[in-house]
Design an enzyme around this catalytic site. Structure first.
Site, short mmCIF file in Angstrom:
data_model
loop_
_atom_site.label_atom_id
_atom_site.label_comp_id
_atom_site.label_asym_id
_atom_site.label_seq_id
_atom_site.Cartn_x
_atom_site.Cartn_y
_atom_site.Cartn_z
N ARG A 188 0.74 -1.36 0.13
CA ARG A 188 0.01 0.09 0.13
C ARG A 188 0.76 1.47 -0.05
NH1 ARG A 188 -1.61 1.49 4.72
NH2 ARG A 188 -2.27 -0.60 5.45
N TYR A 210 -17.10 17.61 -13.59
CA TYR A 210 -17.53 16.14 -13.52
C TYR A 210 -18.47 15.72 -12.65
CZ TYR A 210 -16.99 11.08 -13.61
OH TYR A 210 -16.96 10.03 -13.57
N ASP A 266 -7.99 19.30 -13.61
CA ASP A 266 -8.49 18.11 -13.84
C ASP A 266 -8.31 18.08 -15.39
OD1 ASP A 266 -9.81 15.70 -14.92
OD2 ASP A 266 -11.53 15.81 -13.62
N LYS A 294 -9.54 7.03 -18.41
CA LYS A 294 -10.41 7.45 -20.01
C LYS A 294 -9.32 7.21 -20.89
CE LYS A 294 -13.63 8.28 -17.21
NZ LYS A 294 -13.99 9.36 -16.88
C1 LIG Z 1 -14.23 9.99 -15.73
C2 LIG Z 1 -13.84 11.24 -15.03
C3 LIG Z 1 -13.38 11.47 -13.64
C4 LIG Z 1 -13.43 10.15 -12.58
O1 LIG Z 1 -12.58 9.10 -12.87
P1 LIG Z 1 -12.72 7.65 -12.47
O2 LIG Z 1 -11.66 6.94 -12.93
O3 LIG Z 1 -14.20 7.39 -13.17
O4 LIG Z 1 -13.05 7.60 -11.10
C5 LIG Z 1 -12.81 12.69 -13.07
N1 LIG Z 1 -12.87 13.35 -13.91
C6 LIG Z 1 -13.28 13.55 -15.39
C7 LIG Z 1 -13.20 14.60 -16.19
C8 LIG Z 1 -13.77 12.35 -15.67
O5 LIG Z 1 -14.12 12.13 -16.93
#
Ligand SMILES: *Cc1c(COP(=O)(O)O)cnc(C)c1O
Length: 377
Positions: A44, A96, A167, A192
C-alpha cells in the site's frame, strides 16, 4: 525527449534484458532486521510496479512527482484532501458529476465549502474570500467544451494564496501541461485516455511541490485507494500508445465536427474553441490540440432516441477516451447529480449528446452518423 518517445522509453533495462517491466505482486517485502531498512516494505505504501508507473506519469507531465490511485475519483479526493476545516474551493458548475457529488455530499461533513461558479473563466478578485484555498478547473469543460484561461486563473488564485487543481482528463499531457503553466496539482482519470481501452479504472496525480507530494504519499498510505500492481503494469503498457491513439482520435473528431457543422440535421456542435474566438485563442495558447470529445444537439423535430438506436458504432454508454467511440446524454447520465437549474446555468440541455471519438476509420463513423440522422427524421 518528445512525449511519444517518453511514453515508450522512460522505463528501460529490466532483469534478463526484458523489454517490458516485470510485475511485482508481493504485498510485503523482507527488511533488514537490524535497521528495518528496505526500498519497499508493504504494497500500500509503495511497490516496485506502481513506482515504475509513477515514474512514467511524472515524465509525461514533466513533473517532479507522480501518484497512481485506484480511480480518477480517488485521485480527485486525494487532491481535495489537501483542504481542511473552514476552507473553500471554487469549482465550475459543470464539473464532472463524481467531483460534484464529492464536493456536494462529502466535503461539507469535513467543514469544507464548495462554491460552484457558472463561468469559472470570469472569476475576478471579488470572488476570493480569505477562506478560498483552492480553485478546481476543467478545461475544456465537460460536456460544454468551454475553455478557461489557465494562466489568468493561476495568477489570480496564487495572488489570493489559493492552490490551483486542474483535472486534465480530456486533454492528457499529450495536449496540455497545466503544471508548466503554474498549476499546483494535476489530476486525471486514467480510466479514459491513459488506459484507452475501456477496461481499467485508475487515477493519477502529478505535482512539482514537495510538500503536496508528501500529502499525496500520505493519502495513498493512510486512505489506501492505491492502484494494484497488475493494473499499474497494464497502464504502463497502455500509455505507450497514448499519443498515437489520441492523434488518430483527434483527427477523426476534427472531421466529424466539420461534417456535423454542415449537416442540416444538427442544431449546434460544441468543440474546444467553438464558443468564441477569444476561447479559441486562449485554448490555442495553452493546449496543442482540441482533443476527441465533442457535443451536439439534433435539429428540432429529429428524434434523439431513434438516432441513438440507429447508430451502429458509438455505444450508448458513459465514459470516454477509449479506442471505441461512445455517445451519451450528459443531462441524464454523467451530470444527473446536478439540479436541473444548475444544468441549465451550465448550458447542459436535456437534448445535448456527447460523443467520445475512437480510433475507427473515420469514413465508417461519418457514414454511420449520416444514416442514424436519416433514421431520426
Ligand atoms: C471519469 C472522470 C473522472 C472520474 O474518474 P474515475 O476513473 O471514473 O473515477 C474525473 N474527471 C473527469 C473529467 C472524468 O471524465
Amino acid at each position: 525527449m518528445h512525449i511519444q518517445t517518453a511514453a515508450v522509453h522512460t522505463l528501460r533495462d529490466f532483469e534478463h534484458g526484458a523489454v517490458v517491466p516485470p510485475v511485482h505482486l508481493a504485498s510485503t517485502f523482507e527488511l533488514d532486521p537490524a535497521t528495518e531498512d528496505g526500498a519497499y516494505a508493504y504494497q500500500r505504501g509503495s511497490n516496485p510496479t506502481r513506482a515504475q508507473l509513477e515514474t512514467v506519469l511524472a515524465a509525461l507531465d514533466d513533473a517532479e512527482h507522480g501518484f497512481a490511485f485506484a480511480s480518477g475519483m480517488a485521485a480527485t479526493a486525494a487532491a481535495l484532501s489537501t483542504l481542511t476545516v473552514g476552507d473553500e474551493v471554487l469549482l465550475p458548475a459543470s464539473v464532472y458529476g463524481g467531483t460534484y457529488r464529492f464536493v456536494d455530499l462529502v466535503l461539507p461533513g469535513r467543514g469544507i465549502t464548495g462554491r460552484f461558479v457558472d463561468d469559472l473563466g470570469a472569476l475576478t478578485d471579488a470572488d476570493f474570500t480569505p477562506s478560498t484555498r483552492a480553485v478546481f478547473i476543467e478545461t475544456p469543460a465537460n460536456p460544454t467544451l468551454r475553455i478557461t484561461d489557465l494562466r489568468r486563473i493561476i495568477e489570480l488564485a496564487h495572488r489570493h494564496g489559493a492552490l490551483v487543481i486542474v483535472d486534465n482528463t480530456f486533454m492528457t499531457p499529450v495536449l496540455q501541461k497545466p503544471l508548466a503553466l503554474g498549476a499546483d496539482i494535476v489530476v486525471q482519470s486514467a480510466t479514459k485516455y491513459l488506459a484507452g481501452h475501456s477496461d481499467l479504472l485508475a487515477g493519477t496525480v502529478t505535482t512539482n511541490d514537495d510538500t503536496l507530494a508528501e500529502a499525496f504519499a500520505l493519502a495513498q498510505k493512510a486512505q489506501g485507494g492505491v492502484l494494484a500492481p497488475q493494473d499499474s503494469f497494464r497502464l504502463i503498457q497502455a500509455i505507450k500508445t497514448l499519443p498515437l491513439r489520441l492523434e488518430r482520435q483527434q483527427s477523426n473528431a476534427e472531421a466529424i465536427v466539420a461534417h456535423l457543422r454542415e449537416h442540416e440535421g444538427i442544431r449546434q456542435v460544441w468543440y474546444p474553441g467553438s464558443h468564441s474566438e477569444e476561447e479559441a485563442r486562449i485554448h490555442a495558447s495553452q493546449a496543442s490540440g482540441n482533443g476527441a470529445v465533442l457535443s451536439f444537439e439534433l435539429a428540432a423535430g429529429l428524434d434523439s432516441v431513434a438516432f441513438l438506436r440507429a447508430l451502429r458504432f458509438p455505444a450508448y454508454a458513459v465514459s470516454l477516451g477509449g479506442v471505441e467511440s461512445l455517445i451519451c446524454r450528459p443531462a441524464t447520465m454523467t451530470h444527473e447529480a446536478m439540479t436541473p437549474e444548475a444544468r441549465q446555468n451550465a448550458g447542459i440541455s436535456d437534448e445535448l449528446l456527447r460523443l467520445s471519438v475512437g480510433i475507427e476509420d473515420v469514413a465508417d463513423l461519418l457514414a454511420d452518423l449520416d444514416q442514424a440522422l436519416a433514421a431520426a427524421r
